[in-house]
Design an enzyme around this catalytic site. Structure first.
Site, PDB file in Angstrom:
ATOM      1  N   HIS A  27      -4.522   0.522  11.284  1.00  0.00           N
ATOM      2  CA  HIS A  27      -5.802  -0.140  11.582  1.00  0.00           C
ATOM      3  C   HIS A  27      -6.087   0.042  13.065  1.00  0.00           C
ATOM      4  O   HIS A  27      -6.494  -0.887  13.749  1.00  0.00           O
ATOM      5  CB  HIS A  27      -5.736  -1.631  11.252  1.00  0.00           C
ATOM      6  CG  HIS A  27      -5.067  -1.967   9.969  1.00  0.00           C
ATOM      7  ND1 HIS A  27      -4.345  -3.122   9.765  1.00  0.00           N
ATOM      8  CD2 HIS A  27      -5.012  -1.296   8.790  1.00  0.00           C
ATOM      9  CE1 HIS A  27      -3.860  -3.144   8.535  1.00  0.00           C
ATOM     10  NE2 HIS A  27      -4.248  -2.043   7.918  1.00  0.00           N
TER      11      HIS A  27
ATOM     12  N   HIS B 215      -0.520   5.421   8.102  1.00  0.00           N
ATOM     13  CA  HIS B 215      -1.657   4.552   7.797  1.00  0.00           C
ATOM     14  C   HIS B 215      -1.731   3.458   8.860  1.00  0.00           C
ATOM     15  O   HIS B 215      -0.731   2.816   9.167  1.00  0.00           O
ATOM     16  CB  HIS B 215      -1.490   3.900   6.417  1.00  0.00           C
ATOM     17  CG  HIS B 215      -2.473   2.793   6.197  1.00  0.00           C
ATOM     18  ND1 HIS B 215      -3.836   3.007   6.138  1.00  0.00           N
ATOM     19  CD2 HIS B 215      -2.306   1.442   6.076  1.00  0.00           C
ATOM     20  CE1 HIS B 215      -4.457   1.850   5.961  1.00  0.00           C
ATOM     21  NE2 HIS B 215      -3.555   0.884   5.922  1.00  0.00           N
TER      22      HIS B 215
ATOM     23  N   HIS C 135     -11.289  -1.167   6.961  1.00  0.00           N
ATOM     24  CA  HIS C 135      -9.846  -1.238   6.777  1.00  0.00           C
ATOM     25  C   HIS C 135      -9.088  -0.447   7.861  1.00  0.00           C
ATOM     26  O   HIS C 135      -8.382  -1.032   8.653  1.00  0.00           O
ATOM     27  CB  HIS C 135      -9.537  -0.719   5.363  1.00  0.00           C
ATOM     28  CG  HIS C 135      -8.100  -0.752   4.976  1.00  0.00           C
ATOM     29  ND1 HIS C 135      -7.683  -0.599   3.673  1.00  0.00           N
ATOM     30  CD2 HIS C 135      -6.976  -0.880   5.697  1.00  0.00           C
ATOM     31  CE1 HIS C 135      -6.348  -0.661   3.629  1.00  0.00           C
ATOM     32  NE2 HIS C 135      -5.906  -0.835   4.848  1.00  0.00           N
TER      33      HIS C 135
ATOM     34  N   GLU D 112       0.799  -1.223   0.000  1.00  0.00           N
ATOM     35  CA  GLU D 112       0.000   0.000   0.000  1.00  0.00           C
ATOM     36  C   GLU D 112       0.833   1.275   0.000  1.00  0.00           C
ATOM     37  O   GLU D 112       0.360   2.320   0.449  1.00  0.00           O
ATOM     38  CB  GLU D 112      -0.938  -0.002   1.216  1.00  0.00           C
ATOM     39  CG  GLU D 112      -1.922  -1.155   1.210  1.00  0.00           C
ATOM     40  CD  GLU D 112      -3.069  -0.873   2.150  1.00  0.00           C
ATOM     41  OE1 GLU D 112      -4.163  -0.564   1.640  1.00  0.00           O
ATOM     42  OE2 GLU D 112      -2.866  -0.954   3.366  1.00  0.00           O
TER      43      GLU D 112
END
Lengths: 245, 245, 245, 245
Positions: free
Chosen positions: A103, A101, A173, A82
């Protein structure tokens, strides 16, 4: 990393390693998630670890990427699927100096429900402003994708959803936050998680009074002067418990 | 363990010990629960610790069992009452290389309620697919049992309920997950727990958008290539905090 | 402690110190709460620490009390205000070998609400049986008391509410559990807390299927044979993290 | 710190450092929040750290302030923006010997909702009495402020809202508690957080029975004699895990 030998770059690499360890130690990332910083002298490049758990990253794991998400030095180790989250945000947002980024666990639920927006419940997450957009990847990749931002087209779509804001949720996500400095991006990633947890709890107790837009702007301005108070603590904690060698 | 002296077997034993410690360190098992791996050269056998807390297991505690759940070497130490969970799943599922049974805290509530299914709320637990079946032991052992899978008949009933899936919940008890490798089984056990917690939180916020079957399949396929990123982190964490000697 | 010099007593003292540290390490007690064990050769006496945080108790802090809650040796250090919880339960219940009193965090809410009973949601807390009584101290001390079991009369009233059961909740205060051994009492204290947390979470997900009375009895019988699997783990964990010196 | 060289002052400084570390170790403060104590011989002065994370404070970081919130020694390091919380409470409340300001996570939700009051759910937070007032800064600073108590006027308004009570919530921000000793203020800060968490959980289970005013008064009186049992534990825990050097 030949490309990272100059002093400003080595310094950026060291801070990026710290950021990786802080985000792990604060529970924002687990085995997954990643953080990058724009190259200090080449705004068309950014620094990001090779594909591995952030808590284990060391200086020798940091690579340089271009704005197409390609490693500048060919033949290197496996890279994050990603990385296009980072490349496309740096392309679209000249003000973005760092991207996280994750979770993080209190935030994912907000990405997956309808009818509830992640909003600033207290001054520490005033930067969330009028509420955080949710990127629905089905609109761009259909309903049978692996949900990952696995190419530049999806990265650009995510960056468009983020727009000029500090954070975007990604349905089913996680989330992505940006900062005008690495310290600010880390600060925002931690307090997005903290704020999400507080909002979840508050919603059970009664109707919530969120910050006004004026309060969001004012708290953000003040907090921006206080970021290193948290960074210094988190860094010490991360180093105390570090598992990277 | 004379039967475990060959190199592939010793290696499997070592990894099984690691898996025990990881599952404890990640909060999937406490004093109870167990993990097994199929014997590397004898598919009609499997490796499982003697009866003890997973967090304290060492190589010398690992025993070899046959598919009737009997230890291959007689006269050994006390064994888990529920070894039939493992034996019957290995019998029914040639694809199963490892099995984890636990009472992980976010999952138990889903086993005990009606009207709510454990489903994949984010990409990391895409493997849960269309939802996780619940095994009601009352249908096989009546309403006065001790809820344990304490013989082959109950093990076979549980395996039938699991069917070809990755996980089965056990009412008022816990859950069992399988993997095509030990690393995958551990990965699934951890992310079943993580996903259960996220779903519980999300359900308070509003209607939840779960992964479609296509998304479940696609995320599972991608995640299967990323399992060791988590395993390497968890192993380092477990070793740092290990109490087994 | 002259009275504790004989070998069975020294052994009981050592185990009581371990129990104190386990209950702290497992989050059942914080600065408050206490655990006692009946004297091994004098059933009309019991062992209990002087007034201090359980996590810091050492062998030299353990005192002997009679069934009126008085220290056998006069002129000693300050003692727990609520020692009458222990003395009156030992008086009423010849089967009680150990008593744990705590304010464990998932249990207190059940003590303070009407309309919801703490019940066995999974096999590990089968001992809770048909549900746990709540002792309302207002019925005995009026509505302006300090809620503490601060004399023998209140201790006897609490013991009557406990009756022949394993546990009693105390409104706005905490709970008390008994065991036929110190290990069983500790096991029950930990799993009362675990079960309360699971029930709280499950109640959000949908109607809960609790264990039947037959399942409660059968699981209790089986678990009683497995208690030391947990004790051994908890003891190792408590020693690893012990702060008592 | 020349002004802190006398023995009672040095002793107060050492205890204040301990209080900083305890509040961090118990999760009441993170990078933000602060604790002060009134000067032992000059009631018109108080001791407070320079602007930094409480978990990292050392004796040499403690400064002396007057009741206008100004450091007594000019030209020192950066100070907390919200020192006026402390100065104005000391001015208004001669009984206040110590003040804790925090964003402790279970309390913030109560500050941000309407219709639910933080109340004493168990004896350990009896001091909360008839319920905790919420200070709405919009009434004094308008709806575009940064929510901080950044001058004496806002400090006085907060102190007026606190009135003669032990605690005041601050909408979208956190809370402030006072004590007649440093140990009592720390005790109250910890148990305000614990009580808020318990109340949040209990409200899901059914209608809550809170302490009566008589019970609040009686439990407070008793608990005031037991504060050091907790303090001694917390201090040992904080020192074990301290990161300050």
């Amino acid at each position: 990393m030949s490309d990272t030998a100059s002093e400003p770059v080595s310094s950026a690499v060291r801070e990026l390693v710290d950021a990786n360890h802080i985000l792990f130690d604060q529970g924002v990332v687990d085995g997954f998630g990643h953080v990058s910083v724009r190259h200090p002298s080449r705004p068309d490049r950014f620094l990001l670890s090779r594909s591995m758990a952030p808590g284990l990253v060391t200086e020798r794991d940091v690579l340089v990427f271009d704005l197409d998400g390609a490693p500048v030095e060919p033949g290197g180790p496996a890279v994050y699927l990603e990385r296009f989250i980072h490349s496309e945000i740096y392309r679209k947002r000249p003000d973005a100096a760092a991207v996280v980024h994750s979770h993080s666990p209190a935030v994912v639920p907000f990405s997956a429900v309808t009818g509830t927006k992640l909003r600033p419940i207290f001054h520490m997450c005033g930067f969330l402003g009028a509420g955080t957009p949710v990127f629905e990847i089905r609109d761009f990749a259909g309903s049978e994708s692996d949900l990952l931002i696995s190419d530049g087209r999806l990265g650009a779509a995510l960056a468009a959803s983020l727009d000029q804001g500090p954070a975007v949720l990604m349905r089913g996500h996680g989330s992505t936050v940006v900062g005008s400095s690495l310290h600010q991006a880390v600060f925002r990633a931690v307090y997005t998680e903290v704020g999400a947890r507080l909002q979840t709890e508050a919603m059970r107790l009664g109707p919530v009074t969120y910050l006004t837009e004026g309060e969001s702007a004012a708290t953000t301005k003040t907090n921006n002067t206080q970021i290193d108070r948290a960074w210094n603590l988190w860094l010490k904690a991360a180093r105390t418990r570090s598992m990277a060698t």
